[in-house]
Write a protein that holds these residues in place. Structure first.
Motif, PDB file in Angstrom:
ATOM      1  N   LYS A  31       0.828  -1.197   0.000  1.00  0.00           N
ATOM      2  CA  LYS A  31       0.000   0.000   0.000  1.00  0.00           C
ATOM      3  C   LYS A  31       0.872   1.261   0.000  1.00  0.00           C
ATOM      4  O   LYS A  31       1.802   1.377   0.797  1.00  0.00           O
ATOM      5  N   TYR A  33       0.659   5.785  -0.651  1.00  0.00           N
ATOM      6  CA  TYR A  33      -0.268   6.913  -0.549  1.00  0.00           C
ATOM      7  C   TYR A  33       0.456   8.215  -0.875  1.00  0.00           C
ATOM      8  O   TYR A  33       1.649   8.353  -0.622  1.00  0.00           O
ATOM      9  N   TYR A  35      -0.175  12.304   0.043  1.00  0.00           N
ATOM     10  CA  TYR A  35      -0.916  13.319   0.780  1.00  0.00           C
ATOM     11  C   TYR A  35      -0.406  14.704   0.379  1.00  0.00           C
ATOM     12  O   TYR A  35       0.767  14.875   0.064  1.00  0.00           O
ATOM     13  N   LEU A  43      -3.221  16.981   6.731  1.00  0.00           N
ATOM     14  CA  LEU A  43      -2.858  16.244   5.525  1.00  0.00           C
ATOM     15  C   LEU A  43      -4.134  15.809   4.804  1.00  0.00           C
ATOM     16  O   LEU A  43      -5.093  15.351   5.440  1.00  0.00           O
ATOM     17  N   LEU A  45      -5.518  13.275   1.716  1.00  0.00           N
ATOM     18  CA  LEU A  45      -5.186  12.172   0.820  1.00  0.00           C
ATOM     19  C   LEU A  45      -5.594  12.529  -0.605  1.00  0.00           C
ATOM     20  O   LEU A  45      -6.748  12.884  -0.859  1.00  0.00           O
ATOM     21  N   ASP A  59      -9.498  11.609  -1.059  1.00  0.00           N
ATOM     22  CA  ASP A  59     -10.607  12.451  -0.622  1.00  0.00           C
ATOM     23  C   ASP A  59     -10.528  13.857  -1.197  1.00  0.00           C
ATOM     24  O   ASP A  59     -11.551  14.503  -1.404  1.00  0.00           O
ATOM     25  N   GLY A  96      -0.349  -2.897   6.066  1.00  0.00           N
ATOM     26  CA  GLY A  96      -1.782  -3.134   6.153  1.00  0.00           C
ATOM     27  C   GLY A  96      -2.375  -2.622   7.445  1.00  0.00           C
ATOM     28  O   GLY A  96      -1.795  -1.788   8.125  1.00  0.00           O
ATOM     29  N   THR A  97      -3.531  -3.151   7.750  1.00  0.00           N
ATOM     30  CA  THR A  97      -4.332  -2.657   8.859  1.00  0.00           C
ATOM     31  C   THR A  97      -3.555  -2.654  10.172  1.00  0.00           C
ATOM     32  O   THR A  97      -2.935  -3.631  10.548  1.00  0.00           O
ATOM     33  N   TYR A 101       1.589   4.132   8.945  1.00  0.00           N
ATOM     34  CA  TYR A 101       2.330   4.477   7.739  1.00  0.00           C
ATOM     35  C   TYR A 101       3.785   4.770   8.051  1.00  0.00           C
ATOM     36  O   TYR A 101       4.122   5.236   9.141  1.00  0.00           O
TER      37      TYR A 101
ATOM     38  N   GLN B  94      -7.309   0.960   5.703  1.00  0.00           N
ATOM     39  CA  GLN B  94      -6.319   1.781   6.372  1.00  0.00           C
ATOM     40  C   GLN B  94      -5.966   3.059   5.634  1.00  0.00           C
ATOM     41  O   GLN B  94      -4.820   3.501   5.659  1.00  0.00           O
ATOM     42  N   LYS B  95      -6.885   3.661   4.945  1.00  0.00           N
ATOM     43  CA  LYS B  95      -6.668   5.017   4.470  1.00  0.00           C
ATOM     44  C   LYS B  95      -6.823   5.932   5.676  1.00  0.00           C
ATOM     45  O   LYS B  95      -7.865   5.968   6.300  1.00  0.00           O
ATOM     46  N   LEU B  96      -5.802   6.649   5.998  1.00  0.00           N
ATOM     47  CA  LEU B  96      -5.826   7.464   7.203  1.00  0.00           C
ATOM     48  C   LEU B  96      -6.387   8.849   6.954  1.00  0.00           C
ATOM     49  O   LEU B  96      -6.059   9.504   5.964  1.00  0.00           O
ATOM     50  N   VAL B  97      -7.239   9.273   7.886  1.00  0.00           N
ATOM     51  CA  VAL B  97      -7.731  10.641   7.917  1.00  0.00           C
ATOM     52  C   VAL B  97      -7.038  11.326   9.085  1.00  0.00           C
ATOM     53  O   VAL B  97      -7.052  10.820  10.206  1.00  0.00           O
TER      54      VAL B  97
END
Lengths: 112, 108
Positions: A31, A33, A35, A43, A45, A59, A96-97, A101, B94-97
């Motif tokens: 995974k 990302y 930001y 931050l 995403l 988002d 993962g979960t 990060y 697990q997309k973090l806000v």
């Protein structure tokens, strides 16, 4: 050393130029990302990827695009930079979960 | 909608005093909560995960589902604790806000 790397750290570029911000990780994370963060702010995403050939928008709407051709590489591209794109861009990766990060050092972009 | 609120943008305490950085969240599912810290000129790094229930650098954070809070606490602040702190909520793969962040300053 296993880590996540972003280049360049700082970039000043003229309006209309095409730019690519690089992000690579050597931790084997699936995974990744991107930001966007303005100074002193939260931050947001803008893109994420669960694995090779998988990319999704985040988002916050962004004119940038991303690709994930290799597990370790997740570049972000702006086809035509504008002053409104001036910001800090942070790349992160995770297994993962629950793992949280690992963040890169960020690229501070200024479009003039 | 998932949201994280850190009500204090700035927090200043004296060395040796207790510290509490507030974090409230809204989420309909089972939350995964984190605290991240960014020291001056360093990258953002993970400080705490609620699932591990650990103490890192003297900081602890307890998930209170009734109050939907995940406040970060330390009984005796040290000058090296001065930094920017972000609370984050994990949602769906697990997309973090992230919250807005709190800048903590420890005065000597």
């Amino acid at each position: 050393e296993a880590d996540i790397y972003q280049t360049p750290r700082y970039l000043v570029i003229g309006t209309g130029k095409k730019i690519t911000l690089e992000c690579s990780q050597t931790m084997g994370h699936d995974k990744m990302y991107w930001y966007q963060q303005d100074p002193g702010m939260e931050l947001h995403l803008i893109h994420y990827s669960y694995g090779v050939n998988s990319t999704e928008k985040g988002d916050l709407s962004s004119e940038s695009t991303v690709s994930r051709i290799r597990t370790e590489h997740f570049p972000l591209t702006l086809e035509s930079a504008r002053p409104s794109h001036t910001s800090q861009y942070l790349c992160a990766s995770s297994f993962g979960t629950g793992d949280g990060y690992t963040f890169g050092s960020g690229t501070r972009l200024t479009v003039v | 909608a998932q949201r994280v609120t850190q009500p204090e943008k700035l927090l200043s305490v004296f060395k040796g005093a207790p510290v509490e950085l507030k974090c409230n969240y809204s989420y309909s599912g089972s939350p995964e909560l984190f605290w991240y810290v960014q020291y001056s000129r360093q990258r953002l790094q993970l400080l705490l995960r609620h699932i591990s229930r650990e103490s890192i650098k003297g900081f602890t954070a307890d998930l209170n589902k009734g109050e939907t809070s995940f406040h970060l606490k330390k009984p005796f602040a040290q000058e090296e604790d001065s930094a920017m702190y972000y609370c984050a909520l994990g949602k769906g793969a697990q997309k973090l806000v992230f919250g807005q962040g709190t800048r903590l300053t420890i005065n000597p």
